[in-house]
Design an enzyme around this catalytic site. Structure first.
Site, PDB file in Angstrom:
ATOM      1  CD  GLU A  99      -2.640  -1.439   2.428  1.00 14.28           C
ATOM      2  OE1 GLU A  99      -2.204  -0.968   3.490  1.00 14.28           O
ATOM      3  OE2 GLU A  99      -3.591  -2.241   2.381  1.00 14.28           O
ATOM      4  CB  CYS A 113       2.838   7.434   2.988  1.00 17.55           C
ATOM      5  SG  CYS A 113       3.420   6.695   4.454  1.00 17.55           S
ATOM      6  CB  CYS A 120       7.505  -4.423   9.245  1.00 15.20           C
ATOM      7  SG  CYS A 120       8.927  -3.575   9.981  1.00 15.20           S
ATOM      8  CB  CYS A 124       6.952  -1.641  16.537  1.00 17.33           C
ATOM      9  SG  CYS A 124       8.583  -1.221  15.914  1.00 17.33           S
ATOM     10  CB  CYS A 127       3.360  -1.000  14.291  1.00 16.16           C
ATOM     11  SG  CYS A 127       3.400  -0.893  12.498  1.00 16.16           S
ATOM     12  CB  CYS A 342       0.847   6.406  11.511  1.00 11.71           C
ATOM     13  SG  CYS A 342       1.472   7.861  10.795  1.00 11.71           S
TER      14      CYS A 342
HETATM   15  N1  SAH Z   1       9.216   1.425   9.772  1.00 10.32           N
HETATM   16  C1  SAH Z   1       9.439   2.820   9.734  1.00 10.32           C
HETATM   17  C2  SAH Z   1       8.455   3.544   8.848  1.00 10.32           C
HETATM   18  C3  SAH Z   1       7.031   3.054   8.860  1.00 10.32           C
HETATM   19  S1  SAH Z   1       6.125   3.244  10.370  1.00 10.32           S
HETATM   20  C4  SAH Z   1       9.423   3.407  11.129  1.00 10.32           C
HETATM   21  O1  SAH Z   1       9.060   2.701  12.071  1.00 10.32           O
HETATM   22  O2  SAH Z   1       9.804   4.562  11.274  1.00 10.32           O
HETATM   23  C5  SAH Z   1       5.686   4.955  10.276  1.00 10.32           C
HETATM   24  C6  SAH Z   1       5.361   5.605  11.608  1.00 10.32           C
HETATM   25  O3  SAH Z   1       4.123   5.120  12.129  1.00 10.32           O
HETATM   26  C7  SAH Z   1       6.387   5.335  12.705  1.00 10.32           C
HETATM   27  O4  SAH Z   1       6.805   6.551  13.286  1.00 10.32           O
HETATM   28  C8  SAH Z   1       5.629   4.516  13.733  1.00 10.32           C
HETATM   29  O5  SAH Z   1       6.127   4.764  15.028  1.00 10.32           O
HETATM   30  C9  SAH Z   1       4.214   4.982  13.533  1.00 10.32           C
HETATM   31  N2  SAH Z   1       3.181   4.043  13.957  1.00 10.32           N
HETATM   32  C10 SAH Z   1       3.208   2.693  13.866  1.00 10.32           C
HETATM   33  N3  SAH Z   1       2.063   2.166  14.334  1.00 10.32           N
HETATM   34  C11 SAH Z   1       1.271   3.202  14.728  1.00 10.32           C
HETATM   35  C12 SAH Z   1      -0.045   3.310  15.250  1.00 10.32           C
HETATM   36  N4  SAH Z   1      -0.803   2.242  15.460  1.00 10.32           N
HETATM   37  N5  SAH Z   1      -0.519   4.545  15.514  1.00 10.32           N
HETATM   38  C13 SAH Z   1       0.211   5.645  15.253  1.00 10.32           C
HETATM   39  N6  SAH Z   1       1.450   5.614  14.733  1.00 10.32           N
HETATM   40  C14 SAH Z   1       1.981   4.403  14.470  1.00 10.32           C
HETATM   41 FE1  SF4 Z   2       7.967  -1.864  11.232  1.00  6.64          FE
HETATM   42 FE2  SF4 Z   2       5.765  -0.766  12.190  1.00  6.64          FE
HETATM   43 FE3  SF4 Z   2       7.969  -0.842  13.675  1.00  6.64          FE
HETATM   44 FE4  SF4 Z   2       7.867   0.799  11.536  1.00  6.64          FE
HETATM   45  S1  SF4 Z   2       6.630   0.937  13.402  1.00  6.64           S
HETATM   46  S2  SF4 Z   2       9.549  -0.588  12.144  1.00  6.64           S
HETATM   47  S3  SF4 Z   2       6.602  -0.489  10.160  1.00  6.64           S
HETATM   48  S4  SF4 Z   2       6.805  -2.628  12.970  1.00  6.64           S
END
Ligand code: SAH
Ligand code: SF4
Length: 352
Positions: A99, A113, A120, A124, A127, A342
């Site tokens: 996406e 984006c 991934c 985390c 996420c 996000c």
């Molecule tokens: N993997 C990279 C880029 C993709 S994630 C990274 O982690 O930076 C993009 C952003 O979304 C990151 O800053 C992450 O902390 C945030 N993010 C992930 N899950 C989220 C959620 N459920 N609500 C709000 N932000 C989130």
């Molecule tokens: Fe991966 Fe989501 Fe962590 Fe970004 S925030 S590194 S997309 S698991």
């Protein structure tokens, strides 16, 4: 399971004009032919060799026989949110789905984006993409395809003027392909983005940030999300490998061009990392850095126990940072109704 792309696709969309000249030279073709084909792909949007009506048929066959393609990603679905955010779903040649999100900005332009992986590996806990695990890396061509195909999904007169690697995946885990894609996206003869209009967002892979600094002067965003190792270890397993002190030390040596700021993203999770003490520790961590903090109230998805803090808590957190003269923005949640915000990206099992 292998995380490499399944078919070693030789997509011309991952080539700069120089790369394409070298590839065609190897097939015995002159420079001007490479330039002609480059123009078809990057200026005229050709997606098949047959569309290149003024290139000799024999050359088109030669390219096919040599195994070249012109990107095989297709736009499968476009969903538009009530706030104007658009989520594009692409289907890749092996059936995987990725996406891109087009976020409307003031002035009628969009920020795109981009995804860098299918899923991934970083795991985390807050996420959605993280819960999917990593299926595979994207090729540079598959990343560039998102940039080439997105404008065609917009109504006439609307354009995209920034790209951010903040979609699915950890871009610095797929370093070589991401770097190659930046080279193509920033090729003045190709999509022509300046490095200033490109941002890489990372969970904090220290050695790769150092490598990036040496090669491509793009903007850097760090997903910080916690102010102690204890909490960050829990939220982001990558912190066990590269703890906070090491990460902050690494970004301190990132060679920022004059007047540019590093971005620190901070997902606010109610009762986990959103206290006044967290805000004060954040100020301390970032002291002396040319930084902007982007607070992101957590976007929910099913199956997790986290909570989004209320607006009052977000404002109180923000106030502490503002009072210490930090530049702070609160990310207005966009695309929530279409799972495009996000951390919500990734195909749902029940996706229609
Ligand atoms: N993997 C990279 C880029 C993709 S994630 C990274 O982690 O930076 C993009 C952003 O979304 C990151 O800053 C992450 O902390 C945030 N993010 C992930 N899950 C989220 C959620 N459920 N609500 C709000 N932000 C989130
Ligand atoms: Fe991966 Fe989501 Fe962590 Fe970004 S925030 S590194 S997309 S698991």
């Amino acid at each position: 399971m292998s995380i490499r792309p399944p078919t070693p696709e030789r997509s011309l969309t991952e080539m700069s004009r120089e790369d394409l000249r070298a590839a065609l030279l190897a097939l015995g073709e002159p420079r001007y032919r490479a330039d002609q084909i480059h123009k078809w792909i990057f200026a005229r949007g050709a997606r098949s060799f047959d569309a290149m009506t003024d290139a000799p048929k024999a050359l088109r066959r030669k390219l096919e026989e040599a195994g070249y393609t012109i990107g095989r990603a297709v736009v499968e679905k476009v969903r538009e949110s009530i706030d104007g955010t658009r989520k594009l779903q692409f289907r890749l040649s092996d059936g995987a789905a990725i996406e891109s999100v087009l976020i409307p900005m003031p002035g009628g332009v969009f920020t795109q984006c981009l995804s860098s992986q299918v899923g991934c590996a970083m795991d985390c806990k807050f996420c959605y993409t993280g819960t999917l695990g990593l299926s595979r890396h994207l090729t540079a061509g598959e990343i560039v395809d998102q940039v080439l195909l997105a404008p065609g999904t917009l109504p006439a007169g609307m354009r995209i003027d920034h790209v951010v690697y903040m979609g699915m995946g950890e871009p610095l885990h797929n370093f070589d392909a991401v770097l190659q894609s930046i080279q193509v996206i920033c090729d003045p003869e190709g999509p022509g983005y300046s490095h200033k209009r490109v941002t890489i967002s990372t969970s904090g892979l220290v050695p790769q940030i150092d490598r990036l600094a040496e090669i491509a002067p793009v903007n850097l965003a760090i997903s910080l999300n916690a102010t102690t190792d204890e909490v960050r270890d829990r939220l982001m397993p990558v912190n066990k490998r590269y703890p906070l002190a090491e990460l902050i030390e690494c970004v301190r040596r990132y060679p920022l061009p004059p007047r540019r700021k590093l971005t620190f993203e901070y997902v606010l999770l109610g009762g986990v990392n959103d206290s006044d003490d967290d805000a004060r520790r954040l100020v301390k961590l970032l002291r002396g850095l040319s930084a902007r903090v982007n607070l992101i109230p957590w976007n929910p998805f099913d199956g997790t126990a986290y909570a989004r803090p209320d607006d009052e808590r977000v404002r109180a957190f923000q106030r502490i940072l503002l009072d210490r003269n930090l530049t702070v923005t609160v990310r207005v949640t966009k695309g929530l109704d279409i799972d495009a915000a996000c951390g919500q990206l990734g195909e749902r099992p029940d996706a229609a």
